[in-house]
Design a protein around this motif. Structure first.
Motif, short mmCIF file in Angstrom:
data_model
loop_
_atom_site.label_atom_id
_atom_site.label_comp_id
_atom_site.label_asym_id
_atom_site.label_seq_id
_atom_site.Cartn_x
_atom_site.Cartn_y
_atom_site.Cartn_z
N SER A 128 69.55 19.55 28.82
CA SER A 128 70.96 19.69 28.48
C SER A 128 71.75 18.53 29.07
O SER A 128 71.42 18.05 30.15
CB SER A 128 71.50 21.02 29.02
OG SER A 128 71.40 21.03 30.42
N ALA A 129 72.75 18.07 28.35
CA ALA A 129 73.62 17.00 28.85
C ALA A 129 74.80 17.64 29.58
O ALA A 129 75.60 18.35 28.99
CB ALA A 129 74.13 16.14 27.71
N GLU A 130 74.90 17.38 30.87
CA GLU A 130 76.01 17.94 31.63
C GLU A 130 77.28 17.14 31.36
O GLU A 130 77.21 15.96 31.01
CB GLU A 130 75.69 17.91 33.12
CG GLU A 130 74.53 18.81 33.50
CD GLU A 130 74.30 18.80 35.00
OE1 GLU A 130 75.25 19.13 35.73
OE2 GLU A 130 73.20 18.42 35.42
N PRO A 131 78.42 17.74 31.56
CA PRO A 131 79.67 16.99 31.35
C PRO A 131 79.73 15.79 32.29
O PRO A 131 79.33 15.87 33.45
CB PRO A 131 80.76 18.01 31.72
CG PRO A 131 80.10 19.33 31.63
CD PRO A 131 78.66 19.11 31.96
N ALA A 132 80.17 14.68 31.75
CA ALA A 132 80.27 13.47 32.57
C ALA A 132 81.56 12.75 32.22
O ALA A 132 82.06 12.82 31.10
CB ALA A 132 79.08 12.56 32.31
N VAL A 133 82.09 12.05 33.20
CA VAL A 133 83.33 11.32 32.97
C VAL A 133 83.34 10.08 33.88
O VAL A 133 82.81 10.11 34.99
CB VAL A 133 84.57 12.20 33.24
CG1 VAL A 133 84.63 12.66 34.69
CG2 VAL A 133 85.86 11.49 32.87
N ALA A 134 83.90 9.02 33.37
CA ALA A 134 84.06 7.80 34.19
C ALA A 134 85.47 7.24 33.97
O ALA A 134 85.98 7.25 32.86
CB ALA A 134 83.03 6.77 33.82
N THR A 158 85.97 7.12 29.98
CA THR A 158 84.81 7.45 29.15
C THR A 158 84.36 8.85 29.52
O THR A 158 84.20 9.15 30.71
CB THR A 158 83.66 6.46 29.40
OG1 THR A 158 84.15 5.14 29.25
CG2 THR A 158 82.52 6.69 28.42
N THR A 159 84.16 9.67 28.53
CA THR A 159 83.75 11.05 28.83
C THR A 159 82.92 11.62 27.69
O THR A 159 83.08 11.22 26.54
CB THR A 159 84.98 11.94 29.08
OG1 THR A 159 84.55 13.26 29.39
CG2 THR A 159 85.92 11.97 27.89
N ASN A 160 82.04 12.51 28.05
CA ASN A 160 81.30 13.22 27.00
C ASN A 160 81.80 14.65 26.88
O ASN A 160 81.20 15.46 26.21
CB ASN A 160 79.81 13.20 27.30
CG ASN A 160 79.46 14.01 28.53
OD1 ASN A 160 80.34 14.44 29.27
ND2 ASN A 160 78.18 14.19 28.78
N TYR A 212 87.55 18.97 31.40
CA TYR A 212 88.25 18.27 32.48
C TYR A 212 89.76 18.26 32.23
O TYR A 212 90.20 18.35 31.09
CB TYR A 212 87.80 16.80 32.54
CG TYR A 212 86.41 16.59 33.09
CD1 TYR A 212 86.19 16.44 34.46
CD2 TYR A 212 85.32 16.51 32.22
CE1 TYR A 212 84.91 16.22 34.96
CE2 TYR A 212 84.04 16.29 32.71
CZ TYR A 212 83.84 16.15 34.07
OH TYR A 212 82.57 15.94 34.55
N GLU A 253 85.97 9.78 23.07
CA GLU A 253 84.98 9.60 24.13
C GLU A 253 85.25 8.39 25.00
O GLU A 253 84.75 8.30 26.12
CB GLU A 253 83.60 9.50 23.51
CG GLU A 253 83.16 10.79 22.84
CD GLU A 253 81.89 10.63 22.01
OE1 GLU A 253 81.48 9.47 21.76
OE2 GLU A 253 81.33 11.65 21.61
N ALA A 295 87.18 18.38 37.02
CA ALA A 295 86.58 19.46 36.23
C ALA A 295 87.42 20.71 36.32
O ALA A 295 87.95 21.05 37.38
CB ALA A 295 85.16 19.73 36.73
#
Lengths: 205, 219
Positions: free
Chosen positions: A35-41, A70-72, A78, A167, A204
């Motif tokens: 699974s792809a966890e939420p990510a943000v930069a 950048t975020t998925n 978030y 994104e 988050a």
């Protein structure tokens, strides 16, 4: 599903343990899941963050900074926002809406203004010793959007970003060079270094 | 970038440790970056003489033993300064080159401040000015030099709480005012009779002159 697994195990066991010659094929399949966890930069791309104020007019050459987000995750994952807390012993939001004009209040870090002076500057009241407000503009690439949100319970006045499914977008902020009327007064604002800090945060939910 | 592609890219980069700096990491609770804006406001000082040159005729007393100014003369300066602390100096000159015309014999720059006028084209020399400015002037020793009292009024509108206390510098014969940032008005009234023993028949007729200067440069 259980039955299939059981069948497979029996078959594997049979293959591994039987000395009897087999006359068929055995097909074992393994399914891999992740699974792809939420990510943000958030990354500052550029900044023009130093300037000199003309004492006679209070004007400067303009400041700016750009950020990349950048975020998925979407807006449910978030909160995205910009804050600016004054570098004073009693911090308060430096963002303001002065007569419909969005602004940011710079404070003298060598002759610290009082909390009341800062709050008055945010209202455009001329009693704002050692505070100077300049207009600020924010622009973010579509589909992301941003809006000024006053009186956030934690950070006071903030700028809130909605990704709207986007994104990756760049955000450009510009600090105008002409002080907002009544917030610069050469007789009130002593010489020295005036500062404001803007932070772009994703947190988050 | 389609979402599936983004996810794959993000996972790959995370596996490679590209996001180890904290710029972006899966499952992170928070990400942020900041810009610190800094503006420098330089010192500013403006001093304006808001009154024109002041002139007055004078009236002699009986037997030419005294003299008094007919029309009070007030010189006023307006000051704007943004420095949190700035020292301004009041200095006096007259027609005698090098003479320090301003004086205070008891060091009180508010209640005991005087200035020596000298005659334009007269015979006064530095010694005459020094004598007129002394605590015991002698009429014969201050030819063409006449001293008058100055009554200063200093206000500091935006910063009145800080006050401005003048300090007499007897070595340099000047008054120092330490002001905080703000605007100020510095007024100097010269009126009434000449100081004792500084006017006599040794002072010939003509025009007597003195100049007050407010500056941020010490002597």
């Amino acid at each position: 599903m259980k039955r299939n697994i059981l069948t497979s195990l029996i078959l594997i066991t049979a293959v591994l343990t039987s000395t009897v010659k087999a006359y068929g094929t055995v097909d074992v399949r393994q399914r891999l899941l992740t699974s792809a966890e939420p990510a943000v930069a958030i990354q500052k791309l550029s900044e023009n963050n130093q300037g000199v104020i003309d004492p006679a007019t209070g004007t400067h050459g303009g400041l700016s900074a750009s950020f990349k987000i950048t975020t998925n995750s979407d807006d449910s994952g978030y909160d995205y926002f910009l804050t600016s807390m004054t570098p004073t012993s009693v911090p308060t939001s430096a963002f303001a809406d002065i007569g419909g004009l969005k602004a940011i209040v710079f404070v003298n870090v060598e002759n610290e203004p009082t909390y009341q002076d800062i709050e008055r500057a945010k209202m455009g009241n001329k009693l704002n010793k050692n505070c100077i407000a300049y207009p600020i503009t924010m622009n973010i690439e579509s589909p992301m959007t941003l809006e000024y949100v006053p009186e956030n319970p934690f950070y006071g006045n903030i700028w809130q970003i909605k990704t709207n499914g986007g994104e990756s977008s760049n955000l450009l902020q510009t600090v105008g060079g002409t002080p907002i009327t009544s917030t610069y007064n050469i007789a009130q604002d002593s010489s020295g270094t005036y500062q404001a800090v803007v932070t772009f945060t994703a947190i988050a939910k | 970038m389609r979402k599936s592609t983004f996810t794959k890219t993000a996972l790959t980069l995370m596996a490679l440790g590209v996001f180890a700096s904290g710029a972006m990491a899966a499952g992170d609770e928070q990400a942020n970056d900041s810009v610190q804006y800094q503006l420098t406001l330089a010192d500013y000082l403006k001093i304006d003489a808001t009154t024109q040159d002041q002139t007055s005729t004078v009236t002699f007393g009986e037997n030419y033993s005294s003299i008094s100014i007919d029309s009070a003369m007030t010189g006023t300066f307006s000051v704007i300064s943004n420095a949190s602390s700035k020292v301004l100096y009041l200095q006096g000159t007259n027609t005698v080159s090098g003479a320090q015309a301003l004086y205070s014999n008891d060091g009180d720059a508010t209640d005991d401040l005087h200035i020596v006028f000298t005659k334009v084209g007269g015979v006064a020399a530095d010694g005459d000015v020094t004598n007129a400015a002394s605590s015991a002037p002698s009429k014969a020793s201050n030819k063409d030099a006449i001293s008058f009292k100055i009554q200063p009024t200093v206000s500091h509108a935006e910063n009145s709480a800080s006050g401005i206390t003048p300090a007499w510098d007897n070595e340099k014969k000047q008054v120092a005012y330490t002001m905080k940032n703000g605007t100020g008005t510095y007024s100097y009234l010269i009126s009434g009779s000449a100081d004792n023993n500084t006017f006599s028949t040794h002072d010939s007729s003509g025009t007597y002159q003195a100049t007050l200067t407010l500056t941020n440069t010490s002597l």
